[in-house]
Design a protein around this motif. Sequence first.
Motif, PDB file in Angstrom:
ATOM      1  N   UNK A 105     -35.422  17.041  64.457  1.00 14.44           N
ATOM      2  CA  UNK A 105     -34.916  16.970  65.826  1.00 14.44           C
ATOM      3  C   UNK A 105     -35.010  18.299  66.565  1.00 14.44           C
ATOM      4  N   UNK A 106     -35.511  19.327  65.905  1.00 12.24           N
ATOM      5  CA  UNK A 106     -35.785  20.594  66.583  1.00 12.24           C
ATOM      6  C   UNK A 106     -37.198  20.612  67.168  1.00 12.24           C
ATOM      7  N   UNK A 107     -38.023  19.668  66.752  1.00 11.78           N
ATOM      8  CA  UNK A 107     -39.395  19.576  67.262  1.00 11.78           C
ATOM      9  C   UNK A 107     -39.368  18.863  68.614  1.00 11.78           C
ATOM     10  N   UNK A 108     -39.776  19.553  69.659  1.00 10.82           N
ATOM     11  CA  UNK A 108     -39.657  19.001  71.020  1.00 10.82           C
ATOM     12  C   UNK A 108     -40.477  17.739  71.233  1.00 10.82           C
ATOM     13  N   UNK A 109     -41.636  17.632  70.580  1.00  3.61           N
ATOM     14  CA  UNK A 109     -42.445  16.421  70.729  1.00  3.61           C
ATOM     15  C   UNK A 109     -41.781  15.217  70.078  1.00  3.61           C
ATOM     16  N   UNK A 110     -41.207  15.422  68.905  1.00  2.00           N
ATOM     17  CA  UNK A 110     -40.491  14.337  68.232  1.00  2.00           C
ATOM     18  C   UNK A 110     -39.254  13.937  69.032  1.00  2.00           C
ATOM     19  N   UNK A 111     -38.540  14.939  69.548  1.00  6.44           N
ATOM     20  CA  UNK A 111     -37.350  14.654  70.364  1.00  6.44           C
ATOM     21  C   UNK A 111     -37.718  13.833  71.596  1.00  6.44           C
ATOM     22  N   UNK A 112     -38.800  14.217  72.267  1.00 10.02           N
ATOM     23  CA  UNK A 112     -39.214  13.500  73.470  1.00 10.02           C
ATOM     24  C   UNK A 112     -39.577  12.058  73.143  1.00 10.02           C
ATOM     25  N   UNK A 113     -40.361  11.860  72.095  1.00 10.26           N
ATOM     26  CA  UNK A 113     -40.752  10.502  71.706  1.00 10.26           C
ATOM     27  C   UNK A 113     -39.520   9.664  71.375  1.00 10.26           C
ATOM     28  N   UNK A 114     -38.604  10.233  70.616  1.00 14.73           N
ATOM     29  CA  UNK A 114     -37.389   9.507  70.252  1.00 14.73           C
ATOM     30  C   UNK A 114     -36.503   9.236  71.462  1.00 14.73           C
ATOM     31  N   UNK A 115     -36.410  10.207  72.354  1.00 17.11           N
ATOM     32  CA  UNK A 115     -35.584  10.050  73.547  1.00 17.11           C
ATOM     33  C   UNK A 115     -36.120   8.917  74.433  1.00 17.11           C
ATOM     34  N   UNK A 116     -37.424   8.915  74.653  1.00 22.70           N
ATOM     35  CA  UNK A 116     -38.030   7.850  75.452  1.00 22.70           C
ATOM     36  C   UNK A 116     -37.869   6.496  74.783  1.00 22.70           C
ATOM     37  N   UNK A 117     -38.053   6.456  73.473  1.00 20.82           N
ATOM     38  CA  UNK A 117     -37.905   5.196  72.744  1.00 20.82           C
ATOM     39  C   UNK A 117     -36.466   4.682  72.845  1.00 20.82           C
ATOM     40  N   UNK A 118     -35.503   5.566  72.663  1.00 15.37           N
ATOM     41  CA  UNK A 118     -34.092   5.162  72.773  1.00 15.37           C
ATOM     42  C   UNK A 118     -33.781   4.650  74.171  1.00 15.37           C
ATOM     43  N   UNK A 119     -34.221   5.383  75.167  1.00 14.75           N
ATOM     44  CA  UNK A 119     -33.963   4.960  76.546  1.00 14.75           C
ATOM     45  C   UNK A 119     -34.505   3.556  76.803  1.00 14.75           C
ATOM     46  N   UNK A 120     -35.752   3.325  76.398  1.00 14.86           N
ATOM     47  CA  UNK A 120     -36.394   2.036  76.638  1.00 14.86           C
ATOM     48  C   UNK A 120     -35.670   0.919  75.896  1.00 14.86           C
TER      49      UNK A 120
END
Length: 103
Positions: free
Chosen positions: A75-90
């Motif tokens: 969760x410190x990796x910004x690309x992984x965080x972004x992908x997870x954040x977008x997935x959660x939002x959707x």
Amino acid sequence: MAQLLLGWGRTETFMPAAHTLLTPLRNQPGDLIRTLGTYLDSESSLNETAAVLGVHRNTVATRVARIKTLLGVDLHDRDERLALHLACRAVLLEQPEQTPAGR
């Protein structure tokens, strides 16, 4: 910007990918998808996440550790965080509003 992301996030290719990414969190105790989404919305603040979810800070810390293990993510990796954040939002936008996550 939010409309752009929402429009993109609801495409035929993104939604299946979002569901697949979050599959390991489904049917786990503690509503881990909502916990992850709230944690990322709260800029990784355990205290703020706990307040929003109505649970203790240590509960959030335990859930986040389980999320990391189940998904095998950093969760410190910004690309992984972004992908997870977008997935959660959707995924969370598809769900009806819920009461505080399983205590």
